[in-house]
Design a protein around this motif. Structure first.
Motif, short mmCIF file in Angstrom:
data_model
loop_
_atom_site.label_atom_id
_atom_site.label_comp_id
_atom_site.label_asym_id
_atom_site.label_seq_id
_atom_site.Cartn_x
_atom_site.Cartn_y
_atom_site.Cartn_z
N PRO A 146 -58.01 47.49 80.16
CA PRO A 146 -58.15 46.85 81.48
C PRO A 146 -56.95 45.97 81.83
O PRO A 146 -56.54 45.90 83.00
N ALA A 147 -56.37 45.31 80.81
CA ALA A 147 -55.21 44.45 81.05
C ALA A 147 -54.00 45.27 81.49
O ALA A 147 -53.30 44.91 82.45
N ARG A 191 -53.97 48.19 82.92
CA ARG A 191 -54.20 48.75 84.26
C ARG A 191 -53.94 47.69 85.34
O ARG A 191 -53.34 48.00 86.38
N GLN A 192 -54.35 46.45 85.09
CA GLN A 192 -54.11 45.38 86.06
C GLN A 192 -52.63 45.04 86.14
O GLN A 192 -52.09 44.78 87.22
N HIS A 251 -50.91 47.51 88.25
CA HIS A 251 -51.25 47.29 89.66
C HIS A 251 -50.42 46.15 90.26
O HIS A 251 -50.06 46.19 91.44
N ASP A 252 -50.11 45.15 89.43
CA ASP A 252 -49.44 43.95 89.94
C ASP A 252 -47.91 44.05 89.92
O ASP A 252 -47.23 43.26 90.59
N SER A 281 -50.45 40.70 76.03
CA SER A 281 -51.88 40.97 76.19
C SER A 281 -52.50 41.46 74.89
O SER A 281 -53.69 41.22 74.63
N TYR A 325 -54.53 39.58 80.07
CA TYR A 325 -53.63 39.42 81.22
C TYR A 325 -54.41 38.77 82.35
O TYR A 325 -55.58 39.10 82.59
N CYS A 326 -53.77 37.84 83.03
CA CYS A 326 -54.37 37.15 84.17
C CYS A 326 -53.36 37.17 85.31
O CYS A 326 -52.16 36.95 85.08
N GLN A 327 -53.83 37.44 86.51
CA GLN A 327 -52.93 37.41 87.66
C GLN A 327 -52.30 36.03 87.79
O GLN A 327 -52.98 35.01 87.73
N ASN A 363 -47.77 37.39 85.82
CA ASN A 363 -46.67 38.28 86.20
C ASN A 363 -45.51 37.51 86.83
O ASN A 363 -44.34 37.79 86.57
N ASN A 401 -60.54 34.86 80.78
CA ASN A 401 -61.27 35.61 81.81
C ASN A 401 -61.98 34.72 82.82
O ASN A 401 -61.98 35.01 84.02
#
Length: 321
Positions: free
Chosen positions: A154-155, A157-158, A161-162, A190, A198-200, A203, A238
């Motif tokens: 999931p990390a 993939r995010q 995306h970012d 991660s 990973y947290c937005q 990045n 999270n």
């Protein structure tokens, strides 16, 4: 055509319209927009007066740099590491005036800004990143990136995306090469810390670290020491529990230090965390010009997370013109 108006009357009439027909030089300068790239490749936009102010600030930074170079020449290249003055019960007996003087000088110099060319070296040493890196094999980062290559979580993939949304338009970060470097740093971390993953917001932090540190490995270790030693625990987990605590603390701090502003915002039913959450998670990298944000980071890496609260308060205190 002009009726009974005399030439003198017409002259006065035209003269009164000069301000409209020919704006003053100050108004023309204010409306003249200038675009250029700063030291880290970001596009800066402003009028001529803004550019002049920026040039004055840069000149002060250059003067500050000469002080750093003079100290490097007189005290040695690593003089700023000679700041240990003893610990515990032995503090009094081991206290050295030279070490204490170095610590005081260093704090003042850092608050005035580290020269960009010295920033990677000084950050890496003073933040604890060099010490953290020394506790593992030299091949740690390379082995980690190879071990996680191709793995999907999931990390990851995010992160994918970012990547395109991280400083879009930057001449290096917004390229396949920049995306790949940033992805490797974020994915590697991660897997290093599964609690954070990973947290937005990370990045933007990692991207700016890449621009400053120049190498992926150094940026990775700076990110590690930032999340594991410098910032408040659980800021990027999270549930963002650490960040929520920071927001409550900052609201109380704002009420204490800026009661009129806090009261006004409460009357508007405005929740300051709508603004400050991004400041705390991105460490001002999205809200301040890069050169200003990095001046803030200079102090964060030496004095700790309390600096974020001080800077946030200072922004609220800035008079609106």
């Amino acid at each position: 055509m002009y009726g009974t108006k005399s030439k003198i009357d017409l002259a006065f009439e035209y003269q009164s319209q000069v301000a409209v027909l020919r704006p003053s030089i100050h108004s023309r300068r204010a409306n003249l927009t200038v675009k250029f790239q700063d030291l880290y490749g970001f596009t800066v936009e402003g009028n001529v007066d803004d550019v002049n102010v920026l040039n004055e600030v840069r000149e002060k930074v250059r003067q500050q740099g000469r002080v750093w170079w003079a100290l490097e020449a007189s005290k040695g290249a690593n003089w700023y590491l000679q700041t240990t003055i003893g610990q515990g019960s032995a503090l009094t007996s081991s206290l050295k005036f030279s070490a204490m003087a170095n610590a005081i000088t260093l704090k003042k110099l850092i608050r005035k800004g580290i020269p960009p060319v010295l920033r990677p070296k000084i950050w890496f040493s003073l933040s604890g990143a060099a010490k953290k890196k020394s506790t593992v094999p030299d091949s740690y980062y390379d082995d980690l990136t190879k071990a996680v290559e191709g793995k999907v979580t999931p990390a990851t993939r995010q992160i994918d995306h970012d990547l395109p949304r991280t400083f879009p338009g930057h001449p290096w970060l917004d390229t396949p090469e920049g995306h790949a470097a940033l992805r490797r740093v974020l994915v590697a971390y991660s897997f290093r810390d599964s609690d954070v993953g990973y947290c937005q917001g990370l990045n933007y932090v990692a991207a700016l670290l890449l621009l400053v540190m120049k190498t992926e490995e150094d940026a990775f270790w700076m990110l590690a020491v930032l999340l594991e030693n410098v910032l408040v625990n659980d800021c990027y987990t999270n549930n963002l529990s650490g960040c929520h605590v920071e927001q409550r603390v900052f609201k109380d701090l704002l009420s204490k230090k800026c009661p009129r502003i806090a009261t006004h915002l409460e009357a508007l039913e405005f929740d300051v965390s709508l603004v400050t959450t991004e400041w705390f998670l991105c460490l001002f990298s999205k809200s301040l010009p890069s050169e200003t944000a990095l001046r803030v980071w200079d102090v964060i890496f030496y004095e700790g997370a309390k600096v974020i609260f001080n800077v946030a308060l200072a922004i609220f205190k800035v008079p609106v013109v």
